[in-house]
Enzyme design. Structure first.
Site, PDB file in Angstrom:
ATOM      1  N   LEU A  74       0.225 -69.144  30.280  1.00  0.00           N
ATOM      2  CA  LEU A  74      -1.214 -69.118  30.715  1.00  0.00           C
ATOM      3  C   LEU A  74      -0.836 -68.853  32.270  1.00  0.00           C
ATOM      4  O   LEU A  74      -1.683 -68.410  32.915  1.00  0.00           O
ATOM      5  CB  LEU A  74      -2.075 -70.407  30.472  1.00  0.00           C
ATOM      6  CG  LEU A  74      -2.629 -70.554  29.010  1.00  0.00           C
ATOM      7  CD1 LEU A  74      -3.101 -71.829  28.906  1.00  0.00           C
ATOM      8  CD2 LEU A  74      -3.509 -69.555  28.576  1.00  0.00           C
ATOM      9  N   GLY A  75       0.315 -69.530  32.697  1.00  0.00           N
ATOM     10  CA  GLY A  75       0.238 -69.741  34.186  1.00  0.00           C
ATOM     11  C   GLY A  75       1.816 -70.193  34.369  1.00  0.00           C
ATOM     12  O   GLY A  75       2.509 -70.722  33.675  1.00  0.00           O
ATOM     13  N   GLU A  76       2.289 -69.978  35.568  1.00  0.00           N
ATOM     14  CA  GLU A  76       3.602 -70.115  35.759  1.00  0.00           C
ATOM     15  C   GLU A  76       3.789 -70.596  37.494  1.00  0.00           C
ATOM     16  O   GLU A  76       3.010 -70.005  38.291  1.00  0.00           O
ATOM     17  CB  GLU A  76       4.718 -69.350  35.578  1.00  0.00           C
ATOM     18  CG  GLU A  76       4.361 -67.913  36.092  1.00  0.00           C
ATOM     19  CD  GLU A  76       5.542 -66.812  35.412  1.00  0.00           C
ATOM     20  OE1 GLU A  76       6.617 -66.774  35.901  1.00  0.00           O
ATOM     21  OE2 GLU A  76       4.976 -66.139  34.518  1.00  0.00           O
ATOM     22  N   GLY A  78       6.338 -73.217  40.570  1.00  0.00           N
ATOM     23  CA  GLY A  78       6.966 -74.141  41.023  1.00  0.00           C
ATOM     24  C   GLY A  78       7.323 -75.389  39.959  1.00  0.00           C
ATOM     25  O   GLY A  78       8.498 -75.778  39.824  1.00  0.00           O
ATOM     26  N   GLY A  80       6.517 -75.192  36.865  1.00  0.00           N
ATOM     27  CA  GLY A  80       6.960 -74.762  35.490  1.00  0.00           C
ATOM     28  C   GLY A  80       6.087 -74.061  35.142  1.00  0.00           C
ATOM     29  O   GLY A  80       5.526 -73.091  35.658  1.00  0.00           O
ATOM     30  N   LYS A 106       1.409 -78.145  30.245  1.00  0.00           N
ATOM     31  CA  LYS A 106       2.230 -77.973  31.557  1.00  0.00           C
ATOM     32  C   LYS A 106       3.532 -78.532  31.262  1.00  0.00           C
ATOM     33  O   LYS A 106       3.666 -79.588  31.150  1.00  0.00           O
ATOM     34  CB  LYS A 106       1.720 -78.269  32.727  1.00  0.00           C
ATOM     35  CG  LYS A 106       2.191 -77.928  34.000  1.00  0.00           C
ATOM     36  CD  LYS A 106       1.334 -78.001  35.160  1.00  0.00           C
ATOM     37  CE  LYS A 106       0.813 -79.202  35.720  1.00  0.00           C
ATOM     38  NZ  LYS A 106       0.131 -79.180  36.964  1.00  0.00           N
ATOM     39  N   ASP A 203      -5.031 -80.669  47.983  1.00  0.00           N
ATOM     40  CA  ASP A 203      -4.402 -79.426  47.789  1.00  0.00           C
ATOM     41  C   ASP A 203      -5.696 -78.406  47.353  1.00  0.00           C
ATOM     42  O   ASP A 203      -5.584 -77.784  46.313  1.00  0.00           O
ATOM     43  CB  ASP A 203      -3.505 -79.411  47.131  1.00  0.00           C
ATOM     44  CG  ASP A 203      -2.608 -78.141  46.988  1.00  0.00           C
ATOM     45  OD1 ASP A 203      -2.843 -77.335  48.196  1.00  0.00           O
ATOM     46  OD2 ASP A 203      -1.883 -77.799  46.020  1.00  0.00           O
TER      47      ASP A 203
END
Length: 406
Positions: A74-76, A78, A80, A106, A203
């Site tokens: 689904l996403g990547e 720094g 992982g 994750k 963040d």
């Protein structure tokens, strides 16, 4: 999609930028092992025991994600990769694809201590903080060298995707949906700043705002979160981390972190929502690469404000609504933090903005705007149809961009 673990960080002084790819994000290199005000755990064992989360075996998550197959990514970034998976709603054991509860897993890269600290910080906060506008952490895995986090799946992905990805899967959000997402994200921040939580998010950005099937916004990725100041102190002193373009100027200059630092970041995100432009975009002409610097001169002008609005939502808003939103941006981006509103005030301002569309004044103003500017199309409310497609275009709690100063 290939191996997600090939993602690397490249440094651009004085901050770190991540790899520019479909889902790539960036991370910083330092975080305090802070804890929530709720029970103040300090050691790793105390954090894990007090989290009230499900402890998964690695093989369970391996089965749930179909052996972490590349087509489940689904996403990547720094941290992982994030994988789509399925578990039984009652037992939380692995389920067949398409059955049970959808999850986002994750998986931490096997590199360095920093990732482990952020993994632990995520458990520390999301294991104790509960709010409709915070993503739900279901559980974690700590087994041998494996570090994983298991979240609820957010079918409409991130706000970043909807604002900036040019794809048939991500139709532009309408004005009304943008304001709904902004309000939900503001409520999440307001809760974090409340006496019950006393957390500084640190963040806040579009990639960390996830959207459920009903367009409710939820904050994700608490790896950089910090406890707010205690014992009468006005700020927390910490190494500067966050994301370039979103960090407050006083925090960048001094390392003094306050809740008003998050308010500044919210102002940047709201400006991105209004303009459809990224906070920092090196592909734009000189003078337009930093969104705040470029847009600020336009925000307080009735004549100029529409020049910076996202053209994809033209005709969906009144001039009055746009000016109110722009005024809120200006307040949040005040250079001196004491002049910024708190997040409760931001929430109230956005609620009033949403209420405007229910009044006859807004309708008459829209008609008046059409007469004064024939080039504008008829005012209408657009509905944004966004498709969720086989997991490849959706997202989940993802690893944040975390530049480091110095």
């Amino acid at each position: 999609m290939g191996s997600c673990f090939s993602v690397r960080i490249k440094a651009e002084s004085p901050l770190h930028f991540g790899v520019s790819s479909r889902y790539a994000t960036k991370r910083g290199k330092d975080i305090s092992n802070s804890s929530s005000k709720i029970s103040s755990p300090r050691t790793e064992g105390e954090i894990l025991l007090s989290s009230n989360l499900k402890s998964f075996a690695f093989n369970e998550l391996k089965t749930a994600t179909r052996n972490f197959r590349p087509d489940s990514v689904l996403g990547e970034g720094g941290f992982g990769c994030v994988f789509k998976g399925w578990i039984d709603e009652n037992t939380f054991t692995a389920a067949k694809p398409g059955t049970g509860m959808v999850i986002a897993v994750k998986r931490l890269n096997q590199e360095g201590l920093q990732g482990h600290k952020e993994w632990l910080a995520e458990i520390n906060y999301l294991g104790q903080l509960y709010h409709p506008n915070l993503v739900k952490l279901v559980g974690y895995c700590l087994e041998d060298e494996h570090r994983l986090l298991v979240y609820e799946f957010m079918p409409r992905g991130s706000l970043e995707n909807h604002l900036f990805r040019r794809s048939s899967y991500f139709q532009p959000l309408s004005w009304n949906l943008r304001m709904k997402v902004a309000l939900g994200a503001a409520k999440g921040l307001a809760y974090l700043h409340s006496p019950e939580a006393k957390v500084i998010y640190r963040d806040f950005k579009t990639s960390n705002i996830l959207i459920d099937s009903n367009y409710n916004a939820k904050l994700s990725d608490f790896g950089l979160a910090k406890d707010g100041p205690i014992d009468g102190k006005s700020h927390v002193s910490t190494r500067v981390m966050g994301t370039f373009g979103y960090a407050a100027p006083e925090y960048m200059a001094t390392g003094h972190l306050t809740a008003k630092s998050d308010v500044y970041s919210f102002g940047v995100v709201l400006l991105e929502i209004l303009t459809g432009r990224r906070a920092v975009d090196k592909n734009r002409p000189p003078g337009e690469q930093n969104l705040v610097e470029w847009a600020k001169p336009y925000l307080s002008s009735k004549r100029k404000i529409l020049q910076v609005m996202d053209p994809r939502i033209e005709g969906q808003h009144s001039l009055g609504g746009v000016l109110r939103a722009a005024t809120l941006v200006i307040k949040c981006l005040a250079k001196e933090s004491k002049f910024r509103p708190n997040m409760n005030e931001v929430v109230r301002a956005l609620e009033q903005l949403q209420d405007m569309k229910e009044t006859g004044n807004t309708k008459s103003e829209a008609i008046q705007n059409n007469h004064s500017n024939p080039s504008n199309g008829p005012k209408h409310q657009s509905t944004s149809a966004v498709e969720t497609c086989n997991g490849k275009v959706t997202s989940s709690p993802r690893q944040s961009a975390s530049p480091v100063h110095g």
